[in-house]
Design a protein around this motif. Sequence first.
Motif, PDB file in Angstrom:
ATOM      1  N   PHE A 185       0.981  -1.177   0.112  1.00 19.71           N
ATOM      2  CA  PHE A 185      -0.013  -0.040  -0.182  1.00 19.71           C
ATOM      3  C   PHE A 185       0.924   1.222  -0.139  1.00 19.71           C
ATOM      4  O   PHE A 185       2.049   1.264   0.232  1.00 19.71           O
ATOM      5  CB  PHE A 185      -0.867  -0.065   1.094  1.00 19.71           C
ATOM      6  CG  PHE A 185      -1.832  -1.135   1.253  1.00 19.71           C
ATOM      7  CD1 PHE A 185      -2.376  -1.599  -0.107  1.00 19.71           C
ATOM      8  CD2 PHE A 185      -2.543  -1.357   2.370  1.00 19.71           C
ATOM      9  CE1 PHE A 185      -3.260  -2.897   0.118  1.00 19.71           C
ATOM     10  CE2 PHE A 185      -3.419  -2.491   2.401  1.00 19.71           C
ATOM     11  CZ  PHE A 185      -3.843  -3.197   1.275  1.00 19.71           C
ATOM     12  N   ASP A 265     -10.375  -6.550  -0.842  1.00 16.52           N
ATOM     13  CA  ASP A 265      -9.162  -6.356  -1.808  1.00 16.52           C
ATOM     14  C   ASP A 265      -9.849  -6.821  -3.048  1.00 16.52           C
ATOM     15  O   ASP A 265      -9.362  -6.310  -4.079  1.00 16.52           O
ATOM     16  CB  ASP A 265      -7.912  -7.075  -1.495  1.00 16.52           C
ATOM     17  CG  ASP A 265      -7.236  -6.333  -0.045  1.00 16.52           C
ATOM     18  OD1 ASP A 265      -7.559  -5.122  -0.014  1.00 16.52           O
ATOM     19  OD2 ASP A 265      -6.698  -7.137   0.460  1.00 16.52           O
ATOM     20  N   ARG A 268     -11.492  -4.186  -5.072  1.00 12.70           N
ATOM     21  CA  ARG A 268     -10.477  -3.071  -5.336  1.00 12.70           C
ATOM     22  C   ARG A 268      -9.443  -3.659  -6.474  1.00 12.70           C
ATOM     23  O   ARG A 268      -8.965  -2.715  -7.292  1.00 12.70           O
ATOM     24  CB  ARG A 268      -9.528  -2.903  -4.090  1.00 12.70           C
ATOM     25  CG  ARG A 268      -8.338  -1.818  -4.264  1.00 12.70           C
ATOM     26  CD  ARG A 268      -7.610  -1.235  -3.031  1.00 12.70           C
ATOM     27  NE  ARG A 268      -7.246  -2.452  -2.154  1.00 12.70           N
ATOM     28  CZ  ARG A 268      -6.804  -2.065  -0.954  1.00 12.70           C
ATOM     29  NH1 ARG A 268      -6.665  -1.057  -0.519  1.00 12.70           N
ATOM     30  NH2 ARG A 268      -6.323  -3.312  -0.190  1.00 12.70           N
ATOM     31  N   ASP A 269      -9.414  -4.828  -6.734  1.00 10.62           N
ATOM     32  CA  ASP A 269      -8.404  -5.175  -7.629  1.00 10.62           C
ATOM     33  C   ASP A 269      -8.998  -5.344  -8.930  1.00 10.62           C
ATOM     34  O   ASP A 269      -8.171  -5.682 -10.040  1.00 10.62           O
ATOM     35  CB  ASP A 269      -7.869  -6.530  -7.363  1.00 10.62           C
ATOM     36  CG  ASP A 269      -6.973  -6.702  -5.895  1.00 10.62           C
ATOM     37  OD1 ASP A 269      -6.463  -5.522  -5.769  1.00 10.62           O
ATOM     38  OD2 ASP A 269      -6.514  -7.597  -5.371  1.00 10.62           O
ATOM     39  N   GLU A 274     -11.608   2.674  -8.435  1.00  6.93           N
ATOM     40  CA  GLU A 274     -10.969   3.628  -7.600  1.00  6.93           C
ATOM     41  C   GLU A 274     -11.298   3.440  -6.286  1.00  6.93           C
ATOM     42  O   GLU A 274     -10.511   3.693  -5.259  1.00  6.93           O
ATOM     43  CB  GLU A 274     -11.193   4.997  -8.184  1.00  6.93           C
ATOM     44  CG  GLU A 274     -10.608   5.343  -9.451  1.00  6.93           C
ATOM     45  CD  GLU A 274     -10.959   6.693 -10.062  1.00  6.93           C
ATOM     46  OE1 GLU A 274     -11.364   7.484  -9.436  1.00  6.93           O
ATOM     47  OE2 GLU A 274     -10.860   6.670 -11.409  1.00  6.93           O
ATOM     48  N   ARG A 292     -12.412   0.969   0.597  1.00  9.36           N
ATOM     49  CA  ARG A 292     -10.909   1.148   0.190  1.00  9.36           C
ATOM     50  C   ARG A 292     -10.619   1.975  -1.009  1.00  9.36           C
ATOM     51  O   ARG A 292     -11.612   1.984  -2.019  1.00  9.36           O
ATOM     52  CB  ARG A 292     -10.189  -0.305  -0.063  1.00  9.36           C
ATOM     53  CG  ARG A 292     -10.230  -1.389   1.018  1.00  9.36           C
ATOM     54  CD  ARG A 292      -9.083  -0.742   2.224  1.00  9.36           C
ATOM     55  NE  ARG A 292      -9.008  -1.520   3.267  1.00  9.36           N
ATOM     56  CZ  ARG A 292     -10.162  -1.858   4.190  1.00  9.36           C
ATOM     57  NH1 ARG A 292     -10.857  -0.794   4.483  1.00  9.36           N
ATOM     58  NH2 ARG A 292      -9.897  -2.704   5.194  1.00  9.36           N
ATOM     59  N   VAL A 294      -7.790   3.379  -4.530  1.00 11.94           N
ATOM     60  CA  VAL A 294      -6.492   3.129  -5.134  1.00 11.94           C
ATOM     61  C   VAL A 294      -6.229   4.536  -5.904  1.00 11.94           C
ATOM     62  O   VAL A 294      -5.512   4.768  -6.391  1.00 11.94           O
ATOM     63  CB  VAL A 294      -6.580   2.144  -5.975  1.00 11.94           C
ATOM     64  CG1 VAL A 294      -6.777   0.816  -5.338  1.00 11.94           C
ATOM     65  CG2 VAL A 294      -7.609   2.204  -7.040  1.00 11.94           C
ATOM     66  N   ARG A 313      -7.035   6.127   2.515  1.00 11.03           N
ATOM     67  CA  ARG A 313      -7.269   4.996   1.670  1.00 11.03           C
ATOM     68  C   ARG A 313      -8.198   4.051   2.166  1.00 11.03           C
ATOM     69  O   ARG A 313      -8.432   2.854   1.373  1.00 11.03           O
ATOM     70  CB  ARG A 313      -6.078   4.608   1.242  1.00 11.03           C
ATOM     71  CG  ARG A 313      -5.132   5.739   0.228  1.00 11.03           C
ATOM     72  CD  ARG A 313      -5.933   6.064  -1.179  1.00 11.03           C
ATOM     73  NE  ARG A 313      -4.794   7.045  -1.727  1.00 11.03           N
ATOM     74  CZ  ARG A 313      -3.940   6.690  -2.450  1.00 11.03           C
ATOM     75  NH1 ARG A 313      -3.481   5.528  -2.752  1.00 11.03           N
ATOM     76  NH2 ARG A 313      -3.204   7.611  -3.287  1.00 11.03           N
TER      77      ARG A 313
END
Length: 341
Positions: A185, A265, A268-269, A274, A292, A294, A313
Motif C-alpha cells: 500500500f 481487496d 479493489r483489484d 478507484e 478502500r 486506490v 485510503r
Amino acid sequence: MTVAEAEGGRTERESELDRVLELLAGAKSVVVTTHANADGDGAGSEVALAAFLRAQGTEAWIVNPTPFPESCAFLLPDPGWVLAAKSEEARRRCRAADLAVVVDTSETPRIGRVKSLVRKLPKVVIDHHPPGGKPIEGVVFRDTAACATGELVFELIERAGGPWSETVARALYMAVLTDTGGFRFANANPSCFRTAARLVELGAAPEALHRAAYGGFRLRRFELLREALATLAVGAGGRLAWMIVPKEAYDRLGATVEDLEGFVDVPRDVAGVEVAVLFRTTADGRIKVSLRSVSPVDVNAIATALGGGGHVRAAAAVVKGPLEEVVERVLRRVEGGLGGG
C-alpha cells in the motif's frame, strides 16, 4: 513531524516519547487494549507493548472489547496475558491497574465494553489514525504519517533502548506487515521499510510471518468467498466496485470476522476501480461498510459521514438499516465522492 527544539535540547517528538515512557515507568500494573475486532496492527502493537512492559517487571494485561484474533494468537508467549473483558479477573485487574494504554484507535466508541473498565484510569493513546469526534482523554502519541501503530510502538521502545525480544520484534513486524497490505500500500514509505529491516535484525522472520498473515486459512473462508463473489458488481463507469458477504452463508459456514480478511481487496483489484466497498451484516443486524481507495478519493471522509472513520485510503463504518437500503445509500454517497473526474 516537527523538528522544533523543545526544552532540554530534545525535539518535540522526543519529548512526546519521553512523556509516554515516563508514564509507563511510573506504573506497576498496566492494562493494554485496542479497537473491537482487532487486526494485525492492533493485536501486534498490544502484544509488543505488553512484552516490553513485562520484561521490565511491570504487570501488563491485554483486555479487548472483542476476543483476541485467532490469527494473531501465535504472537502471545502466554495466552494468559489476555483477559476476556466480561470476566471478573479483567474487572479486578482493571481496578488494580495504574494506567491504561489504548493502541490503534483514539475513539471512545471503538473500545466498547472496555471503556467502563478503564474509565477511572489515566490513559495513554498510541495511534496513527486521524482524530475523530469522540476522543479518548489522555496523553496522546499520534502520527498519521506512520504506516502502522506498530511503527509508533517500535519508535517508543527504540527510544527506551529496549529491552528487545523476539516476541516484541515478531509482534511489531506483524503490525507493520498487515497494515501495509504486505508492504504494497501507499503507506509503505521509507520509514516503514527501515522499521521492518530493524525488526528483522531483532529476530522477526519475514517468510514465517507472511505465511501467518496471508496463508493457512480455513476452507470455510474460501467457501464464503465463492458465495460473496457472486455479488461482485461495478458502477460509476467502472470506477466503483462492491461485494456483499451473504449473511446466510456466513452463518451456515460458522465463519468469523477473521475469515473476511482481504475480502475488500477483491473489488479493489478490478481493473479501473478507484473505490471498493464490502458490505456485511453484523451479529446485531447492522451493516459493516468497509471502504478502500486506490486513488486520491478520501474514503475516510465518506466513512466519517456515515458515523465511522479511518484513513484516506482505508476506512469503515457500521450503519443501521436494511442491507438493501444501506447498499444503495452508501453507493450513492461514494459516487458523489468520485465526482466526474
